[in-house]
Motif scaffolding. Sequence first.
Motif, mmCIF file in Angstrom:
data_model
loop_
_atom_site.group_PDB
_atom_site.id
_atom_site.type_symbol
_atom_site.label_atom_id
_atom_site.label_comp_id
_atom_site.label_asym_id
_atom_site.label_seq_id
_atom_site.Cartn_x
_atom_site.Cartn_y
_atom_site.Cartn_z
ATOM 1 N N SER A 205 18.863 -9.159 9.096
ATOM 2 C CA SER A 205 18.290 -10.226 8.268
ATOM 3 C C SER A 205 18.080 -11.519 9.051
ATOM 4 C CB SER A 205 19.211 -10.508 7.078
ATOM 5 O OG SER A 205 20.467 -11.026 7.524
ATOM 6 N N LEU A 206 18.543 -11.575 10.286
ATOM 7 C CA LEU A 206 18.487 -12.806 11.083
ATOM 8 C C LEU A 206 17.159 -12.923 11.828
ATOM 9 C CD1 LEU A 206 22.077 -12.716 12.664
ATOM 10 C CD2 LEU A 206 21.328 -13.993 10.644
ATOM 11 N N ASN A 207 16.645 -14.163 11.920
ATOM 12 C CA ASN A 207 15.487 -14.389 12.772
ATOM 13 C C ASN A 207 15.952 -14.437 14.231
ATOM 14 O OD1 ASN A 207 16.482 -17.026 13.366
ATOM 15 N ND2 ASN A 207 15.421 -17.855 11.572
ATOM 16 N N ARG A 208 15.019 -14.577 15.157
ATOM 17 C CA ARG A 208 15.370 -14.449 16.573
ATOM 18 C C ARG A 208 16.306 -15.561 17.046
ATOM 19 N NH1 ARG A 208 10.538 -12.911 20.507
ATOM 20 N NH2 ARG A 208 12.357 -12.638 21.860
ATOM 21 N N LEU A 211 19.629 -14.724 15.725
ATOM 22 C CA LEU A 211 20.123 -13.527 16.400
ATOM 23 C C LEU A 211 20.652 -13.872 17.797
ATOM 24 C CD1 LEU A 211 20.334 -10.556 15.602
ATOM 25 C CD2 LEU A 211 18.180 -10.151 16.821
ATOM 26 N N ALA A 212 20.029 -14.864 18.441
ATOM 27 C CA ALA A 212 20.532 -15.321 19.749
ATOM 28 C C ALA A 212 21.935 -15.901 19.597
ATOM 29 C CB ALA A 212 19.578 -16.358 20.336
ATOM 30 N N ALA A 213 22.154 -16.640 18.520
ATOM 31 C CA ALA A 213 23.496 -17.178 18.258
ATOM 32 C C ALA A 213 24.474 -16.049 17.955
ATOM 33 C CB ALA A 213 23.439 -18.159 17.089
ATOM 34 N N ALA A 214 24.017 -15.093 17.156
ATOM 35 C CA ALA A 214 24.877 -13.968 16.804
ATOM 36 C C ALA A 214 25.276 -13.169 18.036
ATOM 37 C CB ALA A 214 24.172 -13.061 15.798
ATOM 38 N N ARG A 215 24.360 -13.048 18.993
ATOM 39 C CA ARG A 215 24.687 -12.333 20.238
ATOM 40 C C ARG A 215 25.825 -13.008 20.976
ATOM 41 N NH1 ARG A 215 19.965 -11.782 24.585
ATOM 42 N NH2 ARG A 215 20.257 -14.041 24.566
ATOM 43 N N GLU A 216 25.785 -14.342 21.037
ATOM 44 C CA GLU A 216 26.859 -15.076 21.721
ATOM 45 C C GLU A 216 28.182 -14.954 20.965
ATOM 46 O OE1 GLU A 216 26.536 -16.559 24.708
ATOM 47 O OE2 GLU A 216 24.541 -15.656 24.667
ATOM 48 N N LEU A 217 28.130 -15.089 19.658
ATOM 49 C CA LEU A 217 29.345 -15.012 18.850
ATOM 50 C C LEU A 217 29.962 -13.616 18.913
ATOM 51 C CD1 LEU A 217 28.090 -16.961 15.694
ATOM 52 C CD2 LEU A 217 29.589 -17.830 17.498
ATOM 53 N N ALA A 218 29.124 -12.581 18.832
ATOM 54 C CA ALA A 218 29.623 -11.209 18.869
ATOM 55 C C ALA A 218 30.181 -10.858 20.241
ATOM 56 C CB ALA A 218 28.519 -10.240 18.479
ATOM 57 N N TRP A 288 15.237 -14.785 23.656
ATOM 58 C CA TRP A 288 16.084 -14.494 22.506
ATOM 59 C C TRP A 288 15.907 -13.026 22.104
ATOM 60 C CZ3 TRP A 288 14.346 -19.349 19.262
ATOM 61 C CH2 TRP A 288 14.880 -20.505 19.876
ATOM 62 N N PRO A 289 16.951 -12.402 21.631
ATOM 63 C CA PRO A 289 16.857 -10.976 21.296
ATOM 64 C C PRO A 289 16.071 -10.740 20.023
ATOM 65 C CG PRO A 289 19.000 -11.824 20.648
ATOM 66 C CD PRO A 289 18.308 -12.942 21.387
ATOM 67 N N GLU A 290 15.645 -9.500 19.874
ATOM 68 C CA GLU A 290 14.954 -9.077 18.664
ATOM 69 C C GLU A 290 15.368 -7.641 18.381
ATOM 70 O OE1 GLU A 290 10.447 -8.976 16.740
ATOM 71 O OE2 GLU A 290 10.709 -9.207 18.910
ATOM 72 N N LEU A 291 15.850 -7.404 17.187
ATOM 73 C CA LEU A 291 16.246 -6.049 16.824
ATOM 74 C C LEU A 291 15.002 -5.188 16.655
ATOM 75 C CD1 LEU A 291 19.135 -6.663 14.277
ATOM 76 C CD2 LEU A 291 19.318 -5.912 16.646
ATOM 77 N N GLU A 292 15.023 -4.027 17.287
ATOM 78 C CA GLU A 292 13.859 -3.151 17.267
ATOM 79 C C GLU A 292 13.440 -2.784 15.853
ATOM 80 O OE1 GLU A 292 13.136 1.316 18.799
ATOM 81 O OE2 GLU A 292 13.808 -0.105 20.319
ATOM 82 N N ARG A 293 14.438 -2.545 14.990
ATOM 83 C CA ARG A 293 14.104 -2.131 13.632
ATOM 84 C C ARG A 293 13.448 -3.252 12.825
ATOM 85 N NH1 ARG A 293 19.656 -2.398 13.844
ATOM 86 N NH2 ARG A 293 20.667 -3.990 12.577
ATOM 87 N N SER A 294 13.682 -4.505 13.261
ATOM 88 C CA SER A 294 13.088 -5.614 12.517
ATOM 89 C C SER A 294 11.573 -5.610 12.611
ATOM 90 C CB SER A 294 13.630 -6.945 13.056
ATOM 91 O OG SER A 294 15.024 -7.024 12.888
#
Length: 386
Positions: A205-208, A211-218, A288-294
Amino acid sequence: MYIQTQDDLLAFAQRAAHSSVLAIDTEFLREKTYYATLCLIQLATDDEIVLVDPLRIASLDALAPLFTSPSIMKIFHAGRQDIELLYDHLGVIPAPLFDTQIAAALLGYSQQIGYGNLVSALCGEKLKKSDAFTDWSLRPLSDSQLNYAREDVLFLPDMYAQMHQKLEHRGRLNWLNEDFDELANLENYVIDPFTRYRHLAHGSSLNRKALAAARELAAWRETEARARNLPRKWVLTDEQIVEAARRNLYSIDELFMVRGIKRKITVPEARELIARVQKVWKMDPSTWPELERSSRHSEPNVDGIIDVLSSIVRLRAEENNIAFQTLASHSDLVNLARGHFDLCRCMHGWRRSLIGLELLDALHGKISISIHNNKVSLTHLSAQHS
């Protein structure tokens, strides 16, 4: 034999070096730690069964040469977790290997048949599962636990011999090479912290930018969970990471607005996380990352096409006595229907000739499906018109 000393383990390793097979199973706990606690290793050779107690033995290194010996076939049933444990504790991936659950699907058994059901089918024995959910970290182990553990490898060598013969007779033994190579692929057991964002619940559900922030947090959570040997969710939950990533993380107060985070991380840790997110947000957005399924949400609904393809797979699976999911998974059919042929396992190796090319013919209108006498029938139109 119950092995609790280093000397007994070394003696077993010397004997086992001459065996043609080594059946392997493990018992472990993973409720309160990041790394699973290895509580018992069950091993069966041509001549004996031993139960190795990792909680009583300082080093398991004597087993490593057995696990990597090219002259010993390592036998598992649903062995992915066992292999992960052995890699974490010994730094080796067992090979060559044979997984009876994977092999069973090519002999007409269900996709994920349980060990007990397969033992019953091939060996005519019914196993007792009364100790399946006991606490394997407690000592001493009961006679019931030891008997249960012993049975988990007792039948594997015989099942391997039977299945090997049947697969060879049907010309399918080499079909397993791709699956077993994948099972033994080191990349499956080495986790890059910066890929964990792909597995976040609701991460799609995250935009790019988020998602970049989520990558760092994860990634931070993964590193911390390993260092503290705690479950990921005890450090931060997926929901906390996703909610934090949605916010404008320019201050610690903004991060602490996410419910429960203030109780889980310190102010210095919060400061570090803010800095990491700010750093990645200052980078070129193309990084910034992008989920393939998105990227596929706008693709057309293909349920009808999948139903047609499924009927073809089901027919060929029944004819060849192969589990449906082994021949072509649901994700394979979705990708085929949407034209993503390179992502389909059924378009490679033995699956391509057995079902993949026929599915392509169906997509190109070269096959008609009909029902005669309550049975599905396929007609290849190109052959009919030639």
